[in-house]
Write a protein that holds these residues in place. Structure first.
Motif, PDB file in Angstrom:
ATOM      1  N   ASP A  35       0.894  -1.380  -0.051  1.00  0.00           N
ATOM      2  CA  ASP A  35      -0.061   0.033   0.058  1.00  0.00           C
ATOM      3  C   ASP A  35       0.860   1.329   0.071  1.00  0.00           C
ATOM      4  N   LEU A  36       2.183   0.917   0.200  1.00  0.00           N
ATOM      5  CA  LEU A  36       3.077   2.275   0.132  1.00  0.00           C
ATOM      6  C   LEU A  36       2.941   3.225  -1.164  1.00  0.00           C
ATOM      7  N   LEU A  37       3.144   2.553  -2.349  1.00  0.00           N
ATOM      8  CA  LEU A  37       3.286   3.371  -3.492  1.00  0.00           C
ATOM      9  C   LEU A  37       1.984   4.106  -3.797  1.00  0.00           C
ATOM     10  N   PRO A  38       0.785   3.366  -3.561  1.00  0.00           N
ATOM     11  CA  PRO A  38      -0.420   4.034  -3.807  1.00  0.00           C
ATOM     12  C   PRO A  38      -0.691   5.335  -2.968  1.00  0.00           C
ATOM     13  N   LYS A  39      -0.043   4.970  -1.660  1.00  0.00           N
ATOM     14  CA  LYS A  39      -0.386   6.196  -0.916  1.00  0.00           C
ATOM     15  C   LYS A  39       0.494   7.321  -1.302  1.00  0.00           C
ATOM     16  N   VAL A  40       1.897   7.298  -1.553  1.00  0.00           N
ATOM     17  CA  VAL A  40       2.574   8.493  -1.805  1.00  0.00           C
ATOM     18  C   VAL A  40       2.484   8.974  -3.138  1.00  0.00           C
ATOM     19  N   MET A  41       2.082   8.161  -3.937  1.00  0.00           N
ATOM     20  CA  MET A  41       1.776   8.578  -5.400  1.00  0.00           C
ATOM     21  C   MET A  41       0.436   9.315  -5.555  1.00  0.00           C
ATOM     22  N   GLY A  42      -0.627   9.190  -4.408  1.00  0.00           N
ATOM     23  CA  GLY A  42      -2.020   9.450  -4.563  1.00  0.00           C
ATOM     24  C   GLY A  42      -3.015   8.870  -5.268  1.00  0.00           C
ATOM     25  N   LYS A  43      -2.481   7.480  -5.269  1.00  0.00           N
ATOM     26  CA  LYS A  43      -3.578   6.664  -5.921  1.00  0.00           C
ATOM     27  C   LYS A  43      -4.427   5.857  -4.835  1.00  0.00           C
ATOM     28  N   SER A  44      -4.165   5.742  -3.640  1.00  0.00           N
ATOM     29  CA  SER A  44      -4.810   5.183  -2.654  1.00  0.00           C
ATOM     30  C   SER A  44      -6.328   5.995  -2.696  1.00  0.00           C
ATOM     31  N   LYS A  45      -7.425   4.983  -2.526  1.00  0.00           N
ATOM     32  CA  LYS A  45      -8.786   5.600  -2.620  1.00  0.00           C
ATOM     33  C   LYS A  45      -9.320   5.506  -1.142  1.00  0.00           C
ATOM     34  N   TYR A  46      -9.785   6.679  -0.694  1.00  0.00           N
ATOM     35  CA  TYR A  46     -10.470   6.875   0.434  1.00  0.00           C
ATOM     36  C   TYR A  46     -11.939   6.913   0.239  1.00  0.00           C
ATOM     37  N   ALA A  47     -12.930   6.852   1.224  1.00  0.00           N
ATOM     38  CA  ALA A  47     -14.093   6.922   0.922  1.00  0.00           C
ATOM     39  C   ALA A  47     -14.629   7.910   0.063  1.00  0.00           C
ATOM     40  N   GLU A  48     -14.007   9.133   0.330  1.00  0.00           N
ATOM     41  CA  GLU A  48     -14.411  10.549  -0.414  1.00  0.00           C
ATOM     42  C   GLU A  48     -13.915  10.366  -1.834  1.00  0.00           C
ATOM     43  N   ASP A  49     -13.323   9.395  -2.188  1.00  0.00           N
ATOM     44  CA  ASP A  49     -12.638   9.390  -3.788  1.00  0.00           C
ATOM     45  C   ASP A  49     -13.689   8.578  -4.448  1.00  0.00           C
ATOM     46  N   PHE A  50     -14.477   7.731  -4.008  1.00  0.00           N
ATOM     47  CA  PHE A  50     -15.337   6.835  -4.720  1.00  0.00           C
ATOM     48  C   PHE A  50     -16.537   7.609  -5.455  1.00  0.00           C
ATOM     49  N   ARG A  51     -16.925   7.116  -6.694  1.00  0.00           N
ATOM     50  CA  ARG A  51     -17.744   7.782  -7.283  1.00  0.00           C
ATOM     51  C   ARG A  51     -18.865   6.817  -7.808  1.00  0.00           C
ATOM     52  N   ALA A  52     -20.200   6.908  -7.989  1.00  0.00           N
ATOM     53  CA  ALA A  52     -21.136   5.901  -8.457  1.00  0.00           C
ATOM     54  C   ALA A  52     -22.172   6.867  -9.547  1.00  0.00           C
ATOM     55  N   GLU A  53     -22.515   6.097 -10.431  1.00  0.00           N
ATOM     56  CA  GLU A  53     -23.522   6.769 -11.690  1.00  0.00           C
ATOM     57  C   GLU A  53     -24.766   7.472 -10.860  1.00  0.00           C
ATOM     58  N   GLY A  54     -25.080   8.548 -11.108  1.00  0.00           N
ATOM     59  CA  GLY A  54     -26.159   9.260 -10.353  1.00  0.00           C
ATOM     60  C   GLY A  54     -25.974   9.480  -8.792  1.00  0.00           C
ATOM     61  N   MET A  55     -24.902   9.686  -8.367  1.00  0.00           N
ATOM     62  CA  MET A  55     -24.676   9.781  -6.784  1.00  0.00           C
ATOM     63  C   MET A  55     -25.230  11.247  -6.516  1.00  0.00           C
ATOM     64  N   LEU A  56     -25.846  10.868  -5.400  1.00  0.00           N
ATOM     65  CA  LEU A  56     -26.348  12.263  -4.601  1.00  0.00           C
ATOM     66  C   LEU A  56     -25.358  12.511  -3.490  1.00  0.00           C
ATOM     67  N   PHE A  57     -25.481  13.703  -2.852  1.00  0.00           N
ATOM     68  CA  PHE A  57     -24.810  14.043  -1.789  1.00  0.00           C
ATOM     69  C   PHE A  57     -25.696  14.557  -0.561  1.00  0.00           C
ATOM     70  N   CYS A  58     -25.243  14.398   0.639  1.00  0.00           N
ATOM     71  CA  CYS A  58     -26.065  14.808   1.793  1.00  0.00           C
ATOM     72  C   CYS A  58     -24.931  15.584   2.588  1.00  0.00           C
ATOM     73  N   ARG A  59     -25.722  16.361   3.493  1.00  0.00           N
ATOM     74  CA  ARG A  59     -24.921  17.277   4.366  1.00  0.00           C
ATOM     75  C   ARG A  59     -25.904  17.315   5.697  1.00  0.00           C
ATOM     76  N   LEU A  60     -25.147  17.550   6.982  1.00  0.00           N
ATOM     77  CA  LEU A  60     -25.921  17.329   8.068  1.00  0.00           C
ATOM     78  C   LEU A  60     -26.503  18.551   8.422  1.00  0.00           C
ATOM     79  N   VAL A  61     -27.454  18.727   9.440  1.00  0.00           N
ATOM     80  CA  VAL A  61     -27.899  19.943  10.041  1.00  0.00           C
ATOM     81  C   VAL A  61     -27.681  19.692  11.469  1.00  0.00           C
TER      82      VAL A  61
END
Length: 842
Positions: A35-61
């Protein structure tokens, strides 16, 4: 026990360093994790990096009140906006329900527990509702149009204030968590406790009052211990509430496919997060796929992620679209959890040589708005272990307040207990004329030391402890004798040195290992450990590879996705992963070797014990027939049964059995449970040394030198250990030098909300010269000899700095953490402690 210390030493940059990995092929050796090279090269995917077709966003109140009740919500204007797809309120959250753990034990629903959304927010920033839209800007605009009518309720943010007679309670049911034994109730419930005005006379004198306390235990003769002491000190010390401040917020993304929930978020424990999601969502674990390949920091706040993750999951099902809840830095400040403060008072008796004769400890823990933190009891347990008093009494209260949700933070209770007692030890050393190191050494545990209160009539004991050797080696490497002989003052600059010992739990037992040898001859380890930066999700399997006798180049590790068939794995909390999962990996490595020998015997004849395994081959001893791992895997598929996954070992967990079933026919499928014996409980230890330089004109100071010397069993991966030791030491140092909260006691509002206000450590705070080392003595009660290491350095990181500060400045400057420049300057000018001794959140 000194003869157990390895004698072969090398010189590194002029410092003695133990040679790690001697006698091992993989264990104790440095290598590059996948996992080292993906981290230092910016290729590691965290939850925020995932996308899906038709994806909505939500925010908290979030709640604008420290305690209130939602009377009505009018979202009509927001829902009429183009792009707004829906809202989620507390009424949409699954109701509380009992659940079962892996052993079939009923876990009672806790009506005082944390909820994803609520109609009675217990602190400012508590989530009330969520808005889903096509993008985050639309979410923000919609939030402005939502009208929420709330009824203010009584609140209290200081745990001592709610104990005053006639004071408000944080909850209608009371203010203190009390342990009960009713099988129809959760183990702890909320009740009201108020102290008397007479109790609070101590508060006015700057000492922690000691009123009614529902939690208590003791051992030994306390009265005799104090009577026979040459010196008795009675001190009050306050630790701060501190947020986890993870770089990655708890952003989550969810979608549904063929009736299954697919969930992306950060976690410490991949396998163990699934049952938590199932409990929060009131659904079956079989219907959840959890993906968490990378997590950007956790420190205890994401042991099984967090309940807020169900918000996008429920919205996704409701709106029939993928939903991402991106959590802002400010929102994370409120829902990201925190370490509870402990207000401590400790009375200690000392003999002339510095040996402790008795300890009487009292603590008040600020447990926040939900859940009962156990830091208070843990603090006392750690004190009893680390300093070995022959007699000790502990009393404590875990108090609810209208402040952020608390949870475990690296060394929960351990840091607080060590920070409370260590300044008293340093003060005693000065009064008795005893060297700090000598005082710590005479009180240090060793071997199978006992600690804590009796459980079913017997006090628990350790698997092993070599802390005295760590103190000796550490003092030598730090050049302690030379440093204490130097002049302290040079103009306005004054130097001080401090030593502290530190410990925390280092491992559990009884989990499963799982691997597959593929028809291509690769050895594939399946890992249910979270990737939170420790590298444990890969490191532990090198123990399995070494037991199997296979080169690491032939191995792969699958992690971060429960659809890839993960075994029953420990929670990555309490520093248990290295110990627990090297045992499981070792067990499955040996089990695989046995299966390979059996396959060779079935194929070429003879007895399994006549074959040896190594270098990717199974060969007849003394020459003759042999087969490659690839051929053995193909033969395993033909044999079926216990060899290709059709039959699982009867003693492995049901989670592992389900994973085995999903791997049928993929090669030689092997699982094994850790059934190795263990006599005692596993802890790791550190001796830590600090030097500080203070400018008495400004109060500013720097930690100039630091050494952490560990007793952590066999070193598994030196580079990863370096990161753990120095990183967690830095976390402890931060608690001493600046990290804290600030709350307005009158309005209950958070004043410090951002990094520049809460002061987590930066590179500028790291000691100029920070060193580490380890004894590398194997723990005798585990096959690889390795113990966990994440949390043990934290308490000593804080306390060594505190002791260095008091060595330089004296005992009349501070009695709480953190120690800031204004505290030093005003106290030095006044000749006494000037900071409020007990008020919370200042």
């Amino acid at each position: 026990m000194g003869e157990l210390i390895p004698e072969r030493l090398t010189k590194v940059a002029g410092k003695s360093a133990v040679e790690f990995g001697a006698g091992h092929k993989l264990v104790g050796k440095n290598y590059t994790t996948s996992d080292l090279l993906p981290k230092v090269m910016g290729k590691s995917k965290y939850a925020e990096d995932f996308r899906a077709e038709g994806m909505l966003f939500c925010r908290l109140v979030l709640s604008q009140m420290p305690h209130g009740r939602v009377k009505s919500i009018d979202a009509s204007e927001a829902l009429a906006m183009p792009g707004v797809k829906g809202i989620l309120t507390a009424d949409d959250i699954p109701p509380l329900a009992d659940s079962l753990n892996d052993n079939g034990t009923v876990i009672k629903a806790n009506r005082w527990g944390e909820r994803a959304l609520t109609n009675e927010p217990m602190f400012e920033g508590c989530p009330i509702l969520a808005v889903a839209a096509v993008d985050e800007l639309t979410c923000a605009e919609a939030i402005e149009k939502i009208k929420i009518h709330m009824e203010p309720l009584p609140f209290v943010v200081d745990p001592l204030e709610t104990l005053r007679p006639g004071s408000p309670n944080p909850h209608k049911d009371g203010n203190v968590w009390v342990r009960i034994t009713d099988p129809n109730q959760p183990p702890m419930v909320i009740k009201e406790i108020k102290w008397t005005e007479k109790d609070f006379e101590e508060y006015n004198a700057g000492r922690l009052p000691m009123g009614e306390a529902p939690d208590t235990w003791s051992f030994g003769d306390i009265e005799a211990g104090f009577k026979n002491a040459a010196l008795v000190l009675d001190e009050t010390f306050v630790t701060a509430d501190v947020s986890h401040e993870c770089l990655e917020t708890r952003t989550s993304m969810a979608y549904w496919q063929n009736g299954k929930l697919y969930m992306h978020t950060g976690t410490q424990s991949t396998a163990q997060t699934v049952p938590a999601i199932a409990r929060w969502m009131s659904m079956k674990t079989d219907d959840i796929v959890f993906i968490s390949e990378y997590t950007g920091g956790a420190f205890g706040s994401k042991i099984t992620a967090g309940v807020s993750l169900i918000i996008p999951a429920i919205l996704s099902k409701k709106l029939n679209a993928p939903v991402m809840m991106r959590v802002s830095r400010e929102d994370e400040r409120f829902i990201g959890r925190a370490r509870p403060s402990v207000d401590g008072r400790i009375k200690i008796g000392f003999a002339k040589d510095g040996r402790i004769t008795a300890v009487d400890m009292f603590g008040v823990c600020n447990s926040g708005g939900y859940e009962a933190a156990n830091d208070n009891g843990s603090a006392a347990n750690i004190v009893s272990l680390l300093y070995q008093p022959p007699a000790m009494r502990w009393r404590g209260l875990t108090v609810m307040t209208n402040t952020l949700t608390r949870s475990a933070m690296s060394s929960p209770g351990g840091l607080q207990g060590i920070a409370i007692i260590e300044p008293v030890l340093a003060k005693a050393a000065r009064k008795l004329g005893v060297d700090q190191v000598a005082l710590h050494r005479i009180n240090a545990p060793e071997g199978k030391a006992i600690y804590g209160p009796a459980v079913k009539g017997t006090r628990p004991h350790l698997t092993s402890c070599f802390l005295k050797q760590a103190l000796d080696r550490g003092a030598e490497q730090f050049k302690w004798s030379e440093r204490i002989a130097r002049p302290k003052r040079s103009g306005t600059k004054v130097r001080g040195v401090g030593v502290a010992t530190s410990t925390y739990s280092g491992g559990t037992i009884g989990f499963d290992g799982l691997l597959v040898i593929t028809p291509e001859g690769r050895v594939r380890f399946h890992s249910g450990i979270g990737n939170l930066g420790t590298e444990a999700m890969i490191d532990v399997h090198r123990a399995g590879a070494e037991a199997l006798g296979v080169d690491w180049d032939l191995c792969d590790v699958l992690w971060g996705d429960t659809s890839k068939s993960v075994p029953y794995t420990c929670v990555s909390g309490g520093s248990q992963t290295t110990h627990a999962m090297t045992r499981a990996a070792h067990a499955v490595g040996l089990a695989c070797k046995q299966r390979l020998q059996e396959i060779a015997a079935k194929t070429h004849g003879g007895q399994p014990e006549n074959y040896e395994v190594g270098n990717g081959h199974v060969s007849h001893k003394g020459g003759g027939a042999s087969m490659t791992f690839s051929q053995a895997a193909q033969q395993a598929i033909k044999l079926g049964g216990i060899y290709d996954g059709h039959e699982a070992p009867p003693d492995v967990n049901k989670v592992t059995k389900a994973s085995i079933a999903a791997l049928v026919g993929q090669g030689l499928v092997v699982a094994a449970k850790d059934t190795y014996p263990r006599d005692g409980n596993t802890f790791s230890f550190f001796a830590q040394f600090a030097e500080v330089e203070i400018d008495t004109e400004t109060g500013n100071y720097n930690v100039t030198d630091f050494l952490a010397y560990g007793d952590v069993g066999t070193v598994l991966h030196p580079n990863a250990l370096y990161g753990q030791v120095t990183g967690r030491t830095t976390l402890g140092i931060a608690h001493a030098i600046g990290q804290k909260w600030v709350l307005d006691p009158e309005y209950g509002f958070t004043v410090a909300k951002r990094f520049y206000q809460t002061k987590p450590p930066t590179i500028l705070d790291v000691p100029i010269d920070i060193q580490w080392n380890a004894l590398n003595i194997p723990d005798p009660e585990t096959p690889v000899g390795a113990r966990g290491v994440g949390e043990p350095p934290v308490g000593g990181g804080c306390a060594a700095v505190l002791n260095a500060l008091s060595d330089a400045l004296g005992d009349d400057v501070f009695q709480r953490t953190p120690v800031n420049a204004d505290t030093i300057l005003t106290s030095l000018e006044a000749g006494r402690k000037m900071q409020h001794p007990l008020m919370a959140h200042i």
